[in-house]
Design a protein around this motif. Structure first.
Motif, PDB file in Angstrom:
ATOM      1  N   THR A  29       0.869  -1.177   0.000  1.00 28.94           N
ATOM      2  CA  THR A  29       0.000   0.000   0.000  1.00 28.94           C
ATOM      3  C   THR A  29       0.903   1.223   0.000  1.00 28.94           C
ATOM      4  N   THR A  30       0.724   2.085  -0.957  1.00 27.82           N
ATOM      5  CA  THR A  30       1.599   3.264  -0.980  1.00 27.82           C
ATOM      6  C   THR A  30       0.794   4.522  -1.230  1.00 27.82           C
ATOM      7  N   ASN A  31       1.456   5.652  -1.071  1.00 26.84           N
ATOM      8  CA  ASN A  31       0.808   6.917  -1.362  1.00 26.84           C
ATOM      9  C   ASN A  31       1.144   7.405  -2.762  1.00 26.84           C
ATOM     10  N   PRO A  43     -10.396   0.889   5.170  1.00 28.19           N
ATOM     11  CA  PRO A  43     -10.236   2.184   5.866  1.00 28.19           C
ATOM     12  C   PRO A  43      -8.877   2.308   6.568  1.00 28.19           C
ATOM     13  N   GLY A  44      -8.398   1.207   7.162  1.00 26.67           N
ATOM     14  CA  GLY A  44      -7.100   1.267   7.846  1.00 26.67           C
ATOM     15  C   GLY A  44      -5.984   1.592   6.883  1.00 26.67           C
ATOM     16  N   ARG A  45      -6.021   0.948   5.738  1.00 28.13           N
ATOM     17  CA  ARG A  45      -4.987   1.192   4.731  1.00 28.13           C
ATOM     18  C   ARG A  45      -5.045   2.649   4.272  1.00 28.13           C
ATOM     19  N   ARG A  47      -6.017   5.138   5.952  1.00 29.49           N
ATOM     20  CA  ARG A  47      -5.501   6.005   7.001  1.00 29.49           C
ATOM     21  C   ARG A  47      -3.964   6.002   6.987  1.00 29.49           C
ATOM     22  N   LEU A  48      -3.404   4.792   6.881  1.00 27.47           N
ATOM     23  CA  LEU A  48      -1.939   4.689   6.824  1.00 27.47           C
ATOM     24  C   LEU A  48      -1.401   5.463   5.631  1.00 27.47           C
ATOM     25  N   TRP A  51      -1.050   8.997   6.238  1.00 31.80           N
ATOM     26  CA  TRP A  51       0.017   9.378   7.169  1.00 31.80           C
ATOM     27  C   TRP A  51       1.416   9.247   6.570  1.00 31.80           C
ATOM     28  N   LEU A  52       1.545   8.406   5.563  1.00 33.74           N
ATOM     29  CA  LEU A  52       2.870   8.166   4.981  1.00 33.74           C
ATOM     30  C   LEU A  52       3.499   9.477   4.527  1.00 33.74           C
ATOM     31  N   CYS A  72       7.447   3.674   6.353  1.00 30.29           N
ATOM     32  CA  CYS A  72       7.006   2.320   6.051  1.00 30.29           C
ATOM     33  C   CYS A  72       6.518   1.644   7.322  1.00 30.29           C
ATOM     34  N   THR A  73       5.545   0.768   7.173  1.00 29.60           N
ATOM     35  CA  THR A  73       5.133  -0.050   8.315  1.00 29.60           C
ATOM     36  C   THR A  73       4.567  -1.363   7.814  1.00 29.60           C
TER      37      THR A  73
ATOM     38  N   ALA B  82      -5.077   0.152  12.352  1.00 28.44           N
ATOM     39  CA  ALA B  82      -4.852   0.216  10.903  1.00 28.44           C
ATOM     40  C   ALA B  82      -3.841  -0.833  10.479  1.00 28.44           C
ATOM     41  N   GLU B  85      -4.972  -4.346   9.956  1.00 31.76           N
ATOM     42  CA  GLU B  85      -5.689  -4.668   8.715  1.00 31.76           C
ATOM     43  C   GLU B  85      -4.766  -5.180   7.626  1.00 31.76           C
ATOM     44  N   LEU B  86      -3.482  -4.886   7.766  1.00 30.64           N
ATOM     45  CA  LEU B  86      -2.542  -5.333   6.735  1.00 30.64           C
ATOM     46  C   LEU B  86      -2.381  -6.844   6.813  1.00 30.64           C
ATOM     47  N   GLU B  90       2.531  -7.766   4.062  1.00 32.57           N
ATOM     48  CA  GLU B  90       2.151  -6.561   3.323  1.00 32.57           C
ATOM     49  C   GLU B  90       2.812  -5.334   3.948  1.00 32.57           C
ATOM     50  N   LEU B  91       3.211  -4.403   3.096  1.00 36.13           N
ATOM     51  CA  LEU B  91       3.818  -3.171   3.578  1.00 36.13           C
ATOM     52  C   LEU B  91       2.964  -1.981   3.202  1.00 36.13           C
ATOM     53  N   ALA B  92       2.936  -1.000   4.104  1.00 36.72           N
ATOM     54  CA  ALA B  92       2.412   0.299   3.719  1.00 36.72           C
ATOM     55  C   ALA B  92       3.631   1.189   3.645  1.00 36.72           C
ATOM     56  N   GLN B  93       3.964   1.649   2.479  1.00 27.89           N
ATOM     57  CA  GLN B  93       5.220   2.382   2.378  1.00 27.89           C
ATOM     58  C   GLN B  93       5.095   3.638   1.536  1.00 27.89           C
ATOM     59  N   ASP B  94       5.917   4.602   1.874  1.00 28.28           N
ATOM     60  CA  ASP B  94       6.002   5.843   1.124  1.00 28.28           C
ATOM     61  C   ASP B  94       6.480   5.518  -0.279  1.00 28.28           C
ATOM     62  N   MET B  95       6.028   6.283  -1.256  1.00 33.69           N
ATOM     63  CA  MET B  95       6.388   5.917  -2.630  1.00 33.69           C
ATOM     64  C   MET B  95       7.881   6.092  -2.896  1.00 33.69           C
ATOM     65  N   PHE B  97      10.133   5.159  -0.767  1.00 35.80           N
ATOM     66  CA  PHE B  97      10.839   4.234   0.102  1.00 35.80           C
ATOM     67  C   PHE B  97      11.267   3.012  -0.708  1.00 35.80           C
TER      68      PHE B  97
END
Lengths: 126, 785
Positions: A29-31, A43-45, A47-48, A51-52, A72-73, B82, B85-86, B90-95, B97
């Protein structure tokens, strides 16, 4: 809330490429522009995602405070911060030590704060 | 008014035009280039906001301390929800990164990386020298012998830890006494601390001058402000220590039990001799005679190593570090004093060596230094290079030992063994290697002006002559770095090969001219000369072999790659080396025979011309003693060694072929595999050379396919034969060194294993055998599981 999508709208100079289906083990999941307005995300994704790239303040189990850009998380809330500054104790007027990129294991996180305008109710007091 | 408004633009335009015209003359091309570059930069997307952001964050222009801009909002619960939910993985990462950011991150709360960890906020900051004195936790005067011994031993341990690659600030300068030795009143302690500070400066200098360090070997940059506080005066250290020693010895004589004080004296004396030896290495560049300087160094090292057992026996007389404390000694150290001033990406967590193992390190280091002193005996390139290769194998792990050897051998790039110019050294080396008559000053042909001119051009103007120097320097680097440096070195050999071949052919051309002139003596001396190209090629082959085989030592090759790695030296490289050496020996033999023949003629016709007679006699003088001393075959040992290597490579090559055909080698999945790419990558540095010509993958494949045709059993038998040959050759060597014995064991074991496999042992089990490189870096013992 509108100002939060600044990075998103800037990026939308190019036409967003169609979202590519990501196979499960490599899901990210990225911005990035092609995902920023993806309504199908949970919704959680979302929100993250919002914040990124913003500034995050983490208090860890030994009392130190880390402030850096949220990069990153993952599921266990392990967090990577960039350009991180380390404060030994809470409070003003300390000289921080600059650490660069750090990874904070989720199990050591005590509390998290994000730098953003307070929700409408509290902004009355400002 | 009007004019004044108009003037400036005119004026500007005029100056601009003039400037442009001036530039146009001189910098036309530069300007064009610059403009092109500018264009291409913006075309490459430098104005892209994404890239801009990267540049901004990399330059650190954004100041994290200015945040928060708005205010901190607690999101702890929200955040964890949040994250939950992953999906796993899975990663939530800045583009922006990526892998680089991920890899360079320090892990917080990891004791190895996080130096700020466990910092108790109630703790006072670690005491500095002044604070410690004010608090009365360190004594400046009237230290007991036990305290002195404890501090000395701890400082030696810090010194060793520093040499092992730790930051100076985090080891040596945790000792508060080093911060201001001038303020110490206790004389032995002051002398010792001053000596340590000077030792740091001298060692740093040697390592910088030798230039064979890499970031993983040694932390060159510490907080030099700490050192700068008091001036280094290395020349005064030895007398100062001597004086303190003498006064202590005098005191000892009045004591009933002087053992404790004598232990202090031994440490001071050890420090004095160690310091002297290392300091003299630094002074090598200015020494009048390298021999004398090295003699002095050797004497100091000898005394130091004699003191070592006395010191090691008395370690327990000093104060010992407190259990569980990070300080190497109870008094005088402030372990965390520099932790917060270190840059974040520093190797953070350090462990200072314990005392017994530190002294063991020093003892071994001194014997390495003593061994390095032997370089003075190696007066020519061939034996010096051998020495360096050997030294690297035995002592390659210690940065100071490696740097000392470099300093002892050449004080600057242009000088060798004290004051001998590199050019002369190489000239002399070729003469020793295969003794071309043109380099023999006594030979009449050496005075031929044309010959002189060609030689001069070759040795002086051939820029790539530096390649030889470079080869020796590369042997000074740590083993892992040698490999990629060798790859670049091998490319450089090409130009010098061409130059050497040109020189040889010029000599042959001259031979024809002189023959036409009727000058038989000169013509014979010049004819069939391949001296120079043989010399260059030989060294190039050696670099290639070391490069290729070092991959085994560094564990770079996968098992399925072994086949072509062993194939190349078996089919080509070792054979080339043998033929280069054999050719050299033959040249030497032919020359000696010819010289004998000449002297017989001269002896018979003693009434002939005086000039010819003279030269004959002279040559007798130079040629005879060498022949008697070194026998007729100076390279016999090495040739035999290479024969053994050839058989071992052959054995491994065929063993790998048999194992592969037998299905016992794990191969990569075909969709991820491209053998050609791997092959080309492994032999990449050889591609640029004209000689030996590169061997393409297609050629290799042909040869391999042909070789693989026989049945598996036959292939195993063939491999066994090679190992048997290797065993025969190795057994023929008299007074074998340890390496030969190890190779012998490898050859014997592998011979048996191959025979067992040929007879169909474990036929149903297709398990990959183990390749055990513990006996030798280049050849494994094949072990069936």
């Amino acid at each position: 809330m509108t100002d939060l999508s600044v990075t998103g709208s800037q990026m939308q100079v190019k036409a967003p490429p169609p979202p590519t289906p990501i196979s499960e083990p490599f899901r990210i999941t990225t911005n990035a522009p092609h995902q920023i307005n993806d309504e199908t995300l949970s919704p959680g994704r979302r929100r993250l995602q919002k914040w990124l790239g913003r500034v995050l303040r983490i208090k860890i189990s030994d009392g130190r405070i880390l402030v850096g850009f949220f990069n990153c998380t993952d599921r266990d809330a392990n967090i990577v911060l960039s350009m991180c500054a380390e404060y030994l104790v809470e409070g003003e007027g300390q000289e921080p030590r600059l650490l660069g990129n750090v990874m904070v294991p989720g199990k050591h996180i005590v509390s998290l704060n994000i730098d953003e305008p307070k929700p409408a109710s509290s902004s009355l007091f400002l | 008014m009007n004019a004044s408004i108009l003037d400036p633009p005119d004026f500007q335009a005029a100056t601009a035009a003039a400037a442009a015209a001036a530039r146009a003359h001189t910098e036309q091309t530069d300007l064009d280039l610059a403009e092109q570059e500018q264009w291409s930069m913006s075309e490459c997307g430098f104005m892209d906001p994404e890239v801009q952001r990267t540049i901004r964050s990399a330059s650190g222009a954004e100041d994290i301390t200015q945040y928060p801009l708005h205010g901190w909002v607690d999101v702890t619960a929200e955040f964890h929800e949040a994250c939950a939910e992953l999906l796993p993985g899975e990663l939530a990462q800045d583009m922006l990164f990526g892998l680089f950011e991920a890899m360079s991150a320090i892990e917080i709360m990891d004791p190895k990386m996080d130096v700020g960890m466990g910092f108790d906020k109630q703790d006072l900051p670690p005491p500095s020298f002044e604070a410690a004195v004010a608090m009365g936790v360190i004594k400046l005067d009237e230290l007991t012998t036990a305290e002195l011994i404890g501090i000395f031993d701890a400082l030696f341990a810090c010194f060793v830890s520093w040499l092992e690659g730790n930051s100076m600030d985090q080891v040596l300068f945790t000792c508060l006494y080093l911060h201001a030795p001038a303020q110490i009143q206790d004389r032995p302690l002051r002398a010792f601390c001053t000596a340590v500070r000077n030792l740091i400066a001298v060692v740093k200098n040697i390592i910088v001058m030798a230039g064979v360090n890499e970031e993983e070997d040694f932390q060159l940059y510490g907080n030099s402000a700490l050192l700068a506080a008091e001036k280094a005066q290395p020349a005064s250290i030895a007398p100062m220590l001597k004086e303190v020693e003498d006064s202590l010895v005098r005191k000892c004589k009045q004591l009933s039990s002087p053992e404790d004080s004598m232990s202090v004296v031994h440490r001071l004396r050890f420090m004095r001799h160690l310091f002297q030896a290392i300091y003299q290495v630094e002074l090598m560049a200015g020494a009048d005679s390298a021999e004398e300087a090295i003699n002095d160094i050797y004497k100091n090292l000898n005394v130091a190593s004699e003191l070592m057992p006395l010191i090691r026996r008395t370690i327990d007389r000093g104060t010992q570090p407190v259990d569980g404390s990070e300080a190497p000694n109870p008094m005088g150290f402030s372990p965390r004093i520099h932790d917060r001033s270190q840059p974040p990406t520093f190797p953070r967590s350090i462990k200072i060596r314990d005392r017994p193992s530190s002294y063991q390190f020093l003892e071994e280091m001194i014997s390495r230094f003593k061994y390095a002193c032997k370089i003075i005996r190696h007066k020519d390139y061939y034996s010096a290079l051998n020495f360096f290769i050997e030294y690297s194998r035995k002592s390659g792990q210690c940065i100071l030992s490696r740097s000392v050897l470099q300093s002892l051998f050449s004080s600057s790039i242009r000088l060798v063994h004290g004051k001998q110019p590199m050019k002369q050294f190489l000239r002399h080396s070729v003469q020793i290697f295969n003794s071309p008559p043109v380099l023999n000053a006594k030979h009449p042909v050496a005075s031929d002006p044309k010959v002189q001119q060609h030689l001069e051009t070759f040795f002086r103007y051939c820029i790539n002559m530096n390649t030889f120097n470079q080869f020796i320097r590369i042997c000074g680097f740590n083993r892992a770095r040698q490999r990629d440096k060798l790859a670049r070195l091998i490319e450089n050999f090409d130009t010098i090969q061409v130059d050497a071949a040109r020189l040889d052919s010029l000599m042959n051309q001259l031979a024809n001219e002189r023959a036409l002139e009727g000058n038989e003596l000169h013509a014979t001396a010049l004819k069939h000369s391949t001296h120079f190209s043989t010399w260059v090629l030989y060294n190039c082959f050696r670099a290639m072999l070391i490069f290729l085989m070092s991959g085994f030592e560094l564990e770079l090759y996968a098992v399925h790659e072994f086949l072509y790695i062993y194939w190349y030296p078996y089919e080509f490289l070792v054979g080339f080396l043998v033929s280069a050496l054999t050719r050299t020996e033959n040249i030497l033999l032919a020359q000696e025979e010819y010289a004998e023949h000449q002297s017989k003629i001269q002896a018979n016709g003693s009434s002939s011309g005086g000039g010819g007679n003279n030269s004959g006699k002279n040559r007798n003088k130079t040629a005879k003693p060498r022949k008697n001393k070194k026998q007729q075959r100076p390279y016999r040992c090495e040739i035999v060694y290479y024969h053994a290597l050839l058989s071992l490579c052959g054995g491994m090559y065929k063993a790998m072929a048999a194992l592969t055909k037998d299905g016992r080698v794990r191969l990569p999945m075909s969709k991820f595999d491209n053998e050609e790419i791997r092959y080309n990558r492994r032999f990449l540095p050889f591609v640029t050379l004209t000689s030996p010509p590169p061997v393409s993958y297609a050629e290799f494949k042909n040869i391999r396919d042909h070789m693989m045709r026989p049945s598996v059993e036959e292939l195993y038998t063939l491999a066994a034969k090679h190992f048997d040959q290797a065993r025969n050759v190795l057994e023929s060597i008299q007074n074998p060194e340890q390496e030969i014995l190890d190779l012998l064991q490898i050859a014997r074991t592998n011979f048996v294993v191959m025979n067992v496999l040929a007879r169909g042992h474990q036929k149903g089990l297709k398990r990959q055998p183990d390749f055990d490189f513990s006996k030798h870096n280049y050849f494994p013992i094949i072990k069936l599981k």
